[in-house]
Design a protein around this motif. Structure first.
Motif, mmCIF file in Angstrom:
data_model
loop_
_atom_site.group_PDB
_atom_site.id
_atom_site.type_symbol
_atom_site.label_atom_id
_atom_site.label_comp_id
_atom_site.label_asym_id
_atom_site.label_seq_id
_atom_site.Cartn_x
_atom_site.Cartn_y
_atom_site.Cartn_z
ATOM 1 N N GLN A 23 0.830 -1.210 0.000
ATOM 2 C CA GLN A 23 0.000 0.000 0.000
ATOM 3 C C GLN A 23 0.866 1.262 0.000
ATOM 4 O OE1 GLN A 23 -3.675 0.135 2.318
ATOM 5 N NE2 GLN A 23 -3.262 -1.941 3.073
ATOM 6 N N LEU A 24 1.953 1.238 0.753
ATOM 7 C CA LEU A 24 2.824 2.406 0.800
ATOM 8 C C LEU A 24 3.562 2.602 -0.525
ATOM 9 C CD1 LEU A 24 4.273 2.035 4.407
ATOM 10 C CD2 LEU A 24 2.458 3.572 3.622
ATOM 11 N N GLU A 25 3.928 1.526 -1.162
ATOM 12 C CA GLU A 25 4.572 1.646 -2.478
ATOM 13 C C GLU A 25 3.634 2.281 -3.493
ATOM 14 O OE1 GLU A 25 5.990 -2.114 -3.743
ATOM 15 O OE2 GLU A 25 7.476 -2.309 -2.127
ATOM 16 N N LEU A 26 2.368 1.916 -3.443
ATOM 17 C CA LEU A 26 1.393 2.508 -4.359
ATOM 18 C C LEU A 26 1.167 3.988 -4.077
ATOM 19 C CD1 LEU A 26 -1.257 -0.367 -4.490
ATOM 20 C CD2 LEU A 26 0.401 0.258 -6.257
ATOM 21 N N LYS A 27 1.488 4.413 -2.864
ATOM 22 C CA LYS A 27 1.351 5.834 -2.515
ATOM 23 C C LYS A 27 2.625 6.629 -2.815
ATOM 24 C CE LYS A 27 -1.905 4.700 1.192
ATOM 25 N NZ LYS A 27 -3.124 5.131 0.505
ATOM 26 N N GLY A 28 3.660 5.952 -3.338
ATOM 27 C CA GLY A 28 4.865 6.663 -3.742
ATOM 28 C C GLY A 28 6.098 6.366 -2.918
ATOM 29 N N ASP A 29 6.054 5.348 -2.075
ATOM 30 C CA ASP A 29 7.225 5.013 -1.251
ATOM 31 C C ASP A 29 8.179 4.134 -2.061
ATOM 32 O OD1 ASP A 29 8.938 4.718 0.927
ATOM 33 O OD2 ASP A 29 7.857 2.958 1.668
ATOM 34 N N THR A 30 8.842 4.725 -3.009
ATOM 35 C CA THR A 30 9.766 3.975 -3.867
ATOM 36 C C THR A 30 11.073 3.653 -3.157
ATOM 37 O OG1 THR A 30 10.572 6.081 -4.758
ATOM 38 C CG2 THR A 30 8.805 4.961 -5.963
ATOM 39 N N SER A 31 11.459 4.478 -2.178
ATOM 40 C CA SER A 31 12.722 4.258 -1.476
ATOM 41 C C SER A 31 12.585 3.286 -0.309
ATOM 42 C CB SER A 31 13.274 5.593 -0.962
ATOM 43 O OG SER A 31 12.385 6.158 0.000
ATOM 44 N N GLY A 32 11.370 3.017 0.122
ATOM 45 C CA GLY A 32 11.147 2.134 1.265
ATOM 46 C C GLY A 32 11.277 2.827 2.601
ATOM 47 N N GLU A 33 11.455 4.142 2.600
ATOM 48 C CA GLU A 33 11.619 4.878 3.867
ATOM 49 C C GLU A 33 10.356 4.819 4.710
ATOM 50 O OE1 GLU A 33 12.628 9.425 5.439
ATOM 51 O OE2 GLU A 33 12.749 8.929 3.305
ATOM 52 N N ALA A 34 9.201 5.002 4.083
ATOM 53 C CA ALA A 34 7.946 4.970 4.824
ATOM 54 C C ALA A 34 7.678 3.576 5.384
ATOM 55 C CB ALA A 34 6.798 5.409 3.916
ATOM 56 N N THR A 35 8.043 2.559 4.632
ATOM 57 C CA THR A 35 7.853 1.182 5.110
ATOM 58 C C THR A 35 8.734 0.899 6.315
ATOM 59 O OG1 THR A 35 7.323 0.486 2.854
ATOM 60 C CG2 THR A 35 7.890 -1.232 4.431
ATOM 61 N N ARG A 36 9.963 1.382 6.284
ATOM 62 C CA ARG A 36 10.857 1.195 7.440
ATOM 63 C C ARG A 36 10.344 1.960 8.658
ATOM 64 N NH1 ARG A 36 14.694 1.550 3.233
ATOM 65 N NH2 ARG A 36 14.970 3.801 3.592
ATOM 66 N N ALA A 37 9.786 3.137 8.419
ATOM 67 C CA ALA A 37 9.221 3.903 9.534
ATOM 68 C C ALA A 37 8.039 3.158 10.153
ATOM 69 C CB ALA A 37 8.787 5.284 9.047
ATOM 70 N N TYR A 38 7.220 2.563 9.307
ATOM 71 C CA TYR A 38 6.101 1.771 9.820
ATOM 72 C C TYR A 38 6.598 0.596 10.655
ATOM 73 C CZ TYR A 38 2.948 -2.208 9.668
ATOM 74 O OH TYR A 38 2.227 -3.326 10.005
ATOM 75 N N GLY A 39 7.625 -0.095 10.165
ATOM 76 C CA GLY A 39 8.168 -1.229 10.917
ATOM 77 C C GLY A 39 8.713 -0.811 12.262
ATOM 78 N N ALA A 40 9.384 0.353 12.312
ATOM 79 C CA ALA A 40 9.935 0.826 13.580
ATOM 80 C C ALA A 40 8.829 1.188 14.562
ATOM 81 C CB ALA A 40 10.838 2.038 13.329
ATOM 82 N N ILE A 41 7.804 1.884 14.078
ATOM 83 C CA ILE A 41 6.697 2.273 14.962
ATOM 84 C C ILE A 41 5.931 1.042 15.429
ATOM 85 C CG2 ILE A 41 4.493 3.500 15.041
ATOM 86 C CD1 ILE A 41 5.693 5.565 13.154
ATOM 87 N N PHE A 42 5.750 0.089 14.552
ATOM 88 C CA PHE A 42 5.026 -1.135 14.910
ATOM 89 C C PHE A 42 5.787 -1.915 15.985
ATOM 90 C CE2 PHE A 42 3.772 -5.581 14.165
ATOM 91 C CZ PHE A 42 2.402 -5.467 14.312
ATOM 92 N N ALA A 43 7.118 -1.958 15.855
ATOM 93 C CA ALA A 43 7.919 -2.667 16.866
ATOM 94 C C ALA A 43 7.911 -1.930 18.197
ATOM 95 C CB ALA A 43 9.346 -2.838 16.356
#
Length: 236
Positions: A23-43
């Motif tokens: 979902q984040l990639e479809l919103k423009g997270d091509t670098s994966g930064e937003a996905t890593r931020a989600y993983g950190a907050i989730f942990a």
């Protein structure tokens, strides 16, 4: 009711945790930064579990269940938005709501049914929720089966499910209040019985009978002396 509440949330929660990166990639997270931020907050949400447990003890199940439903519904609503920057709010709402969901389920089972069969009840509830969450494959097929992948319809459905979970939450609130009132009445009655039994135990029956006999003898002796004094006085 607790199974209905838990399952209504478990299905979208499992779907979201598995598709968040896409979902984040479809919103423009091509670098994966937003996905890593989600993983950190989730942990890091695990660090909030002691505070969440204290909130359950202090505020009660009903208020926390409503809060979890609103938090998860809010996270799915934010995921509908196309803005990538807005998703940080979804990370926080989803992570806290998901952690609280499991805490509420396990603590409610223990409080309501006790711990003699806790393992069976908790395991059975998890099994039931897992079976319901298998419906996520149908949601995945509906989402990826189109030429244009769009998560907005399924996230809208998850919002509806999260809001509908307020129904079993409110029903559980009514049931909990009735059971608490009945428990308080039974506890008060038991306390009065124990206090009455304690008062009776403080004066042994033998001592009570001896005291009564002593008082009767004293009364008889006093009456005899009074009668003798009256007779002497009349003779004089």
């Amino acid at each position: 009711l607790i199974l209905a509440y838990f399952s209504l949330h478990m299905l979208p929660a499992q779907f979201t945790v598995g598709t968040m990166g896409t979902q984040l990639e479809l919103k423009g997270d091509t670098s994966g930064e937003a996905t890593r931020a989600y993983g950190a907050i989730f942990a890091c949400a695990a660090l909030a579990t002691p505070a969440l447990g204290a909130a359950i003890d202090r505020l009660g199940f009903s208020l926390m269940m409503v809060a979890v439903s609103l938090a998860l519904a809010g996270s799915y609503a934010v995921l509908i938005l196309p803005s990538l920057d807005a998703q940080y709010a979804a990370y926080v709402l989803y992570s806290i709501g998901r952690v609280s969901l499991w805490a509420i389920f396990f603590s409610y089972v223990g409080r309501t049914f006790g711990f003699r069969h806790y393992g069976k009840l908790a395991g059975g509830g998890l099994f039931f929720g897992a079976c319901v969450s298998l419906l996520q494959y149908a949601a995945l097929a509906a989402t990826f089966g189109k030429s244009h992948v769009d998560f907005a319809p399924v996230n809208t459905a998850w919002c509806v499910l999260a809001v509908s979970s307020l129904v079993p939450a409110l029903l559980l609130t009514r049931r909990t209040r009735r059971s608490d009132a009945a428990a308080a009445t039974a506890a008060a009655a038991r306390f009065n019985e124990l206090r009455a039994a304690d008062d009776d135990a403080r004066v042994p029956p033998a001592a009570s009978e001896a005291s009564s006999a002593g008082r009767a003898a004293t009364t008889a002796e006093t009456s005899a002396h009074s009668h003798t004094a009256l007779t002497v006085s009349q003779r004089t």
